[in-house]
Scaffold this motif. Structure first.
Motif, short mmCIF file in Angstrom:
data_model
loop_
_atom_site.label_atom_id
_atom_site.label_comp_id
_atom_site.label_asym_id
_atom_site.label_seq_id
_atom_site.Cartn_x
_atom_site.Cartn_y
_atom_site.Cartn_z
N MET A 1 9.72 0.32 1.20
CA MET A 1 8.95 0.66 0.94
C MET A 1 7.27 -0.52 1.28
O MET A 1 7.29 -1.12 0.66
CB MET A 1 8.23 1.72 -0.78
N THR A 2 6.80 0.01 2.22
CA THR A 2 5.43 -0.45 2.12
C THR A 2 4.35 -0.49 1.04
O THR A 2 4.21 -0.03 0.71
CB THR A 2 4.77 -0.28 3.70
N ARG A 3 4.05 -1.61 0.57
CA ARG A 3 3.22 -2.73 -0.49
C ARG A 3 1.58 -2.04 -0.33
O ARG A 3 0.85 -2.00 1.21
CB ARG A 3 2.84 -3.25 -0.96
N GLN A 4 1.21 -1.16 -0.86
CA GLN A 4 -0.20 -0.32 -1.18
C GLN A 4 -1.36 -1.40 -0.99
O GLN A 4 -1.05 -2.20 -1.95
CB GLN A 4 -0.24 0.62 -1.84
N ILE A 5 -2.05 -1.48 -0.10
CA ILE A 5 -3.46 -2.79 -0.03
C ILE A 5 -4.50 -2.37 -0.80
O ILE A 5 -5.17 -0.72 -1.10
CB ILE A 5 -3.88 -2.35 1.69
N ILE A 6 -5.07 -3.18 -1.45
CA ILE A 6 -6.26 -2.27 -2.88
C ILE A 6 -6.91 -2.78 -1.45
O ILE A 6 -7.68 -4.61 -0.87
CB ILE A 6 -6.04 -3.58 -3.40
N LEU A 7 -8.85 -2.05 -1.79
CA LEU A 7 -9.34 -2.16 -0.78
C LEU A 7 -10.61 -1.98 -1.22
O LEU A 7 -10.65 -0.97 -2.13
CB LEU A 7 -9.84 -1.79 0.33
N ILE A 381 -2.09 -5.91 6.57
CA ILE A 381 -0.29 -6.26 5.43
C ILE A 381 0.22 -7.21 5.82
O ILE A 381 1.63 -6.93 4.13
CB ILE A 381 0.48 -4.56 6.53
N ARG A 382 0.69 -8.50 6.60
CA ARG A 382 1.64 -9.04 6.31
C ARG A 382 1.11 -9.99 4.90
O ARG A 382 1.87 -10.18 3.61
CB ARG A 382 0.94 -10.18 7.59
N TYR A 383 -0.25 -9.95 4.24
CA TYR A 383 -1.07 -11.00 3.26
C TYR A 383 -0.35 -9.97 2.16
O TYR A 383 0.40 -10.73 1.28
CB TYR A 383 -2.03 -10.97 2.47
N VAL A 384 -0.35 -8.93 2.38
CA VAL A 384 -0.45 -8.02 1.04
C VAL A 384 1.65 -7.68 0.62
O VAL A 384 2.15 -7.58 -0.36
CB VAL A 384 -0.38 -6.36 1.02
N GLU A 385 2.64 -7.85 1.53
CA GLU A 385 3.74 -7.70 1.70
C GLU A 385 4.43 -9.16 1.01
O GLU A 385 5.19 -9.14 0.13
CB GLU A 385 4.75 -7.52 3.13
N ASP A 386 3.78 -10.22 1.56
CA ASP A 386 4.35 -11.05 1.02
C ASP A 386 3.70 -11.54 -0.16
O ASP A 386 4.30 -13.15 -0.65
CB ASP A 386 4.03 -12.08 2.30
N ALA A 419 0.80 1.70 4.18
CA ALA A 419 -0.03 0.27 3.72
C ALA A 419 -1.49 1.43 2.83
O ALA A 419 -1.82 0.32 2.17
CB ALA A 419 -0.36 -0.29 4.71
N LEU A 420 -1.82 2.44 3.06
CA LEU A 420 -3.34 2.76 2.49
C LEU A 420 -3.11 4.01 2.35
O LEU A 420 -2.58 4.76 3.44
CB LEU A 420 -4.38 2.18 3.66
N ARG A 421 -3.44 4.81 1.30
CA ARG A 421 -3.13 6.40 0.99
C ARG A 421 -4.43 7.35 2.11
O ARG A 421 -5.27 6.32 2.95
CB ARG A 421 -4.17 6.39 -0.29
#
Length: 446
Positions: A1-7, A381-386, A419-421
């Motif tokens: 599952m893709t991690r959710q990005i906080i913005l 997405i790469r930053y947050v997944e890693d 990656a985002l709601r």
């Protein structure tokens, strides 16, 4: 599952990166500007809106920085007003622990948390200079170690006040049966207060606590007390190293990586092609670093009047006098070793043929995601997944429309990729950020 990005959405102004000269720039004081940016962020399903606060304009040799904002209304008044015109967006504001008191700050935050239905957040900062302190009766300033000691005790005191009410929803008719509701006592090095807190327990119990320090003391403060930390480490390798450092510090305080959200401030420049975006980014940076600003920022390292130098010419050949009193007003010293910094900058300028202005543009820019919407979404997405970051604070260069293009073009791609709601779930800001709840039975933690 893709991690959710906080913005997070930063309202421009307390910096010298906002391009006020752009014809599209609007007022930083008109409430309509705050409303536009906040509603745009909410339309993009951002987690929170963030207001920084400058308590005094920066000066150098008696001159205000030419690109600095001319003024800013008081933070929590603006946030309280925004609570009425938004529904889900978190509302975060900066309040210094140096020139405020725990009771007043805890009361403001608990009130905002009630008014907004659990959306309040506090960015804890320390104020380092006597120039700012002159606005306050106490005057002066605290040494670095004492600033962070006071800030740590300040947060603990605020939490003790929030913990002083019973966990169950409180009805005023029950007050006679619960006469100790709100009673607290805090005894520490910097505070000796006792009384009765007047605001019942709010939806989040503890509003979200953020921190924005990058020094050793600032990182420790975040690791020991904060729910999130703002970072200036936006380049991938720097961001990953910063996250690793914070993870090791969290372990010393018995906390896990998931208990502290790492959020670097970034800018985003978009266009139909990567080449067009790079050219656009170049023009924006030239607008953000005027000739006067380039000289002022160079003076902060050389610590002397350089007004006779040509911003489009070479750097000074001589080293700074590191023993002279600082010429900076309204900003802490950014670099501990001026001589080493000056030599490093000269080497860079000589190797790449950079003028003073070009050099300052190179060394002072924040991390920027530059390119097509697809490229920007992929990189975020790469930053947050890693786990190099948990998300980003977007710092637009325009007020108030600086987020419009990102929300219209990048947000749909983040949503398509999971990656985002796409819609807000019920709950508080603390829930939305994936932070652990505050234990319901905490009371009298001081």
């Amino acid at each position: 599952m893709t991690r959710q990005i906080i913005l997070g959405a930063h309202f421009p102004g307390v910096n010298n990166t906002t391009v006020w000269s752009d014809p599209a720039a609007g007022s930083q004081i008109d409430f309509a500007s705050f409303v536009h940016l906040a509603r745009t962020a909410e339309r993009g399903r951002f987690d929170f809106f963030f207001l920084a606060e400058g308590l005094r304009l920066r000066e150098q040799r008696g001159r205000i920085h030419d690109l600095d904002v001319a003024g800013r209304p008081e933070t929590f008044t603006v946030l309280a007003a925004l609570a009425a015109v938004t529904e889900h967006l978190g509302l975060a504001g900066t309040l210094t622990a140096t020139y405020n008191e725990p009771y007043e700050v805890a009361r403001k935050l608990a009130t905002l948390d009630h008014l907004s239905g659990g959306r309040a957040a506090w960015n804890v900062v320390t104020s380092p200079d006597a120039f700012t302190g002159a606005n306050f009766r106490r005057g002066g300033y605290l040494d670095p170690a004492l600033r962070y000691e006071r800030a740590r005790e300040f947060v603990a005191a605020a939490r003790a006040l929030w913990d002083s009410w019973p966990a169950d929803p409180f009805d005023t008719s029950d007050f006679l049966r619960t006469p100790d509701a709100g009673r607290y006592a805090v005894r520490s090095t910097h505070f000796d207060i006792a009384g009765q807190f007047t605001v019942p327990r709010s939806p989040q119990h503890h509003p979200v606590v953020l921190q924005a320090g990058d020094s050793d003391g600032g990182r420790d403060l975040a690791a020991s007390t904060a729910d999130g930390i703002f970072s200036r480490h936006g380049e991938y390798d720097d961001a990953a190293a910063f996250a690793a450092d914070l993870t090791s510090r969290l372990a010393r305080y018995g906390r896990s990586r998931d208990e502290l959200k790492i959020l670097p401030g970034v800018s985003v420049v978009l266009a139909d092609t990567d080449a067009e975006a790079q050219e656009k980014a170049h023009l924006i940076r030239r607008a953000q670093v005027s000739p006067q600003t380039a000289i002022l920022l160079l003076e902060q390292v050389w610590n002397t009047d350089l007004s006779q130098y040509d911003p489009d010419g070479p750097l000074p050949a001589e080293d700074p006098d590191d023993t002279a009193p600082s010429i900076i007003q309204g900003r802490t010293r950014q670099r501990d070793d001026r001589v080493a910094t000056a030599r490093r900058w000269r080497d860079l300028a000589e190797a790449r043929g950079l003028s003073i202005r070009d050099l300052i543009i190179e060394v002072t820019g924040r991390q920027a995601f530059v390119g097509t919407p697809d490229r920007v979404a992929t990189e975020m997405i790469r930053y947050v997944e890693d786990r190099a970051t948990d998300g980003f604070i977007l710092v637009p260069h325009l007020t108030p429309t600086g987020l419009d293009e990102f929300v219209d073009t990048v947000v749909p791609l983040l949503q398509e990729r999971g990656a985002l709601r796409t819609e807000y779930e019920p709950g508080t800001l603390r829930d939305r950020l994936g932070l652990p709840p505050v234990p319901a039975d905490r009371r009298g933690a001081a």
